[in-house]
Design a protein around this motif. Structure first.
Motif, mmCIF file in Angstrom:
data_model
loop_
_atom_site.group_PDB
_atom_site.id
_atom_site.type_symbol
_atom_site.label_atom_id
_atom_site.label_comp_id
_atom_site.label_asym_id
_atom_site.label_seq_id
_atom_site.Cartn_x
_atom_site.Cartn_y
_atom_site.Cartn_z
ATOM 1 N N UNK A 1 0.729 -1.214 0.129
ATOM 2 C CA UNK A 1 -0.075 0.025 -0.136
ATOM 3 C C UNK A 1 0.924 1.677 0.126
ATOM 4 N N UNK A 2 2.124 1.129 0.696
ATOM 5 C CA UNK A 2 2.722 2.043 0.991
ATOM 6 C C UNK A 2 3.872 2.383 -0.635
ATOM 7 N N UNK A 3 4.239 1.784 -0.812
ATOM 8 C CA UNK A 3 4.223 1.653 -2.775
ATOM 9 C C UNK A 3 3.263 2.494 -3.169
ATOM 10 N N UNK A 4 2.407 2.216 -3.384
ATOM 11 C CA UNK A 4 1.209 2.788 -4.250
ATOM 12 C C UNK A 4 0.575 4.041 -4.068
ATOM 13 N N UNK A 5 0.893 4.128 -2.586
ATOM 14 C CA UNK A 5 0.656 5.566 -2.336
ATOM 15 C C UNK A 5 1.896 6.300 -2.518
ATOM 16 N N UNK A 6 3.389 5.914 -3.068
ATOM 17 C CA UNK A 6 4.061 6.984 -3.335
ATOM 18 C C UNK A 6 4.212 7.044 -4.786
ATOM 19 N N UNK A 7 3.278 6.347 -5.025
ATOM 20 C CA UNK A 7 3.029 6.154 -6.626
ATOM 21 C C UNK A 7 2.414 7.324 -6.641
ATOM 22 N N UNK A 8 1.046 6.728 -6.064
ATOM 23 C CA UNK A 8 0.103 8.133 -6.332
ATOM 24 C C UNK A 8 -0.557 8.937 -5.372
ATOM 25 N N UNK A 9 0.520 10.355 -4.379
ATOM 26 C CA UNK A 9 -0.096 10.469 -3.615
ATOM 27 C C UNK A 9 -0.598 11.168 -2.912
ATOM 28 N N UNK A 10 -1.242 12.117 -3.798
ATOM 29 C CA UNK A 10 -2.554 12.704 -4.289
ATOM 30 C C UNK A 10 -3.963 11.284 -4.326
ATOM 31 N N UNK A 11 -3.558 10.400 -3.466
ATOM 32 C CA UNK A 11 -4.242 9.090 -3.598
ATOM 33 C C UNK A 11 -5.132 8.565 -1.904
ATOM 34 N N UNK A 12 -6.441 8.674 -1.546
ATOM 35 C CA UNK A 12 -6.879 8.095 -0.467
ATOM 36 C C UNK A 12 -6.940 6.782 -0.570
ATOM 37 N N UNK A 13 -6.904 6.590 1.095
ATOM 38 C CA UNK A 13 -6.370 4.901 1.136
ATOM 39 C C UNK A 13 -7.893 5.031 1.697
ATOM 40 N N UNK A 14 -8.362 3.559 1.585
ATOM 41 C CA UNK A 14 -9.401 3.207 1.855
ATOM 42 C C UNK A 14 -8.898 1.791 2.377
ATOM 43 N N UNK A 15 -9.783 1.530 3.469
ATOM 44 C CA UNK A 15 -9.664 0.383 4.068
ATOM 45 C C UNK A 15 -10.975 -0.660 4.762
ATOM 46 N N UNK A 16 -10.923 -1.746 5.350
ATOM 47 C CA UNK A 16 -11.911 -2.225 4.984
ATOM 48 C C UNK A 16 -11.445 -2.842 6.632
ATOM 49 N N UNK A 17 -11.885 -2.910 7.531
ATOM 50 C CA UNK A 17 -12.002 -3.370 9.000
ATOM 51 C C UNK A 17 -11.615 -4.670 9.156
ATOM 52 N N UNK A 18 -11.722 -5.710 7.916
ATOM 53 C CA UNK A 18 -11.095 -6.644 8.283
ATOM 54 C C UNK A 18 -9.838 -6.791 8.262
ATOM 55 N N UNK A 19 -9.380 -5.860 7.426
ATOM 56 C CA UNK A 19 -7.578 -5.902 7.030
ATOM 57 C C UNK A 19 -7.135 -6.327 8.251
ATOM 58 N N UNK A 20 -5.636 -6.986 8.521
ATOM 59 C CA UNK A 20 -5.065 -6.172 9.986
ATOM 60 C C UNK A 20 -4.703 -4.921 10.476
ATOM 61 N N UNK A 21 -4.657 -5.199 11.528
ATOM 62 C CA UNK A 21 -4.663 -3.956 12.265
ATOM 63 C C UNK A 21 -3.702 -2.564 11.699
#
Ligand code: 13P
Ligand code: SF4
Length: 310
Positions: A186-206
């Motif tokens: 996710x951090x790699x994707x965020x570095x490539x798209x710094x203005x993207x909003x990250x969304x996650x489902x609460x079933x993901x790891x903390x």
């Protein structure tokens, strides 16, 4: 005279009218199944829809626990699951015997079960919740300790919104699909798209939901995408949700946090199977009257609770 052969979609619509049926589909369903459905939503919305429908037949395109919940709320209706093998592996991580074991071990604690659980397990709990209302339901319990299962990640997430002690049962119940996300990718994707909003489902790891800008149920993520100023979103949940998101916000781009996050159980339903389900009335959800009656109370408790946080 030449007659046009009706398409599968037309045949489904005809059968639906004849049988006074409604098609409910979860947000992870295949695009063509979402498109034929009368309603597409998250587990909470689908339960509310099932509770309110006046249709005679409910074709449930989701996993078994969702269809069971619809049946629990509608003992006099026919609830059909187009593929009988569509069951959630996480729900199977908490058998009714384990529920009873924890009941005996913590006699003073209340028990909240995630809707992703077996009907036989729900029958012995105090309330059911979804990923859209876990904290509200826990906070409504009249005990300081709440047993919560089977998703230990959702238990940890809800713990952030309550003073009560939340004990996950079993200690490590999880969704195999949401387990696939990791912070490095996710951090790699965020570095490539710094203005993207990250969304996650609460079933993901903390550690995944901790780095997300928004955490919520599948429909809450859709609503967030509609109100957010962001034009790019990195989405950490099952990839089926991106179809609905793209349909509703055509100007934005949605990037899966992991391309292969696919729930194979959700994908078992196809248009062909929906058609056959309506035609042959298969596969009916069958539960014992005792389990239906016992599980109805905790499900109805949830439906009376107003949803506010994830
Ligand atoms: P939602 O209720 O958020 O749609 O989640 C259901 C589910 O199974 C997630 O894996
Ligand atoms: Fe179960 Fe996970 Fe599939 Fe949801 S995504 S139905 S929790 S296996």
């Amino acid at each position: 005279m030449w007659m046009k052969t009706p398409s599968l979609v037309e045949k489904i619509q005809k059968l639906k009218r004849e049988k006074r049926a409604v098609i409910l589909a979860h947000n992870y369903q295949r695009p063509e199944v979402q498109d034929i459905a009368d309603f597409v939503g998250d587990s909470l919305e689908l339960s509310l829809c099932a509770a309110q429908t006046d249709a005679k037949v409910i074709v449930f395109c989701g996993v078994k626990f969702m269809a069971e919940t619809a049946a629990i709320l509608n003992p006099d209706k026919l609830v059909l699951l187009p593929d009988k093998n569509a069951w959630c592996p996480m729900a199977a991580m908490l058998p009714a015997e384990v529920v009873r074991f924890y009941r005996d071990r913590y006699p003073k604690a209340r028990m909240v079960l995630y809707i992703n659980s077996l009907a036989e397990a729900k029958a012995y709990c105090d309330a059911v919740c979804t990923s859209a209302n876990s904290a509200e339901i826990i906070n409504r319990m009249d005990s300081d300790t709440v047993l919560f299962g089977p998703d230990s990640n959702l238990a940890k997430y809800a713990q952030n919104f309550t003073e009560k002690r939340v004990i996950p049962i079993p200690s490590c119940g999880f969704c195999p699909v949401h387990k696939l996300f990791n912070t490095e990718a996710i951090s790699r994707l965020k570095r490539a798209q710094p203005d993207a909003e990250v969304m996650a489902h609460p079933e993901c790891e903390p550690e995944v939901w901790r780095i997300a800008d928004f955490v919520g149920s599948t429909s809450k993520m859709c609503r967030e995408a509609l109100v957010s100023d962001a034009e790019k979103f990195i989405v950490a949940t099952e990839v089926g949700l991106l179809y609905r998101m793209k349909k509703e916000r055509k100007d934005a781009s949605f990037i899966p946090a992991y391309d292969d996050a696919i729930c194979s159980a959700m994908k078992l339903h196809t248009l062909e199977k929906v058609y056959l389900s309506l035609k042959h009335e298969r596969y009916p959800v069958k539960l014992s009257p005792k389990i239906m009656a016992l599980a109805r109370k905790p499900v109805e408790f949830m439906l009376k609770t107003k949803e506010t946080t994830a």
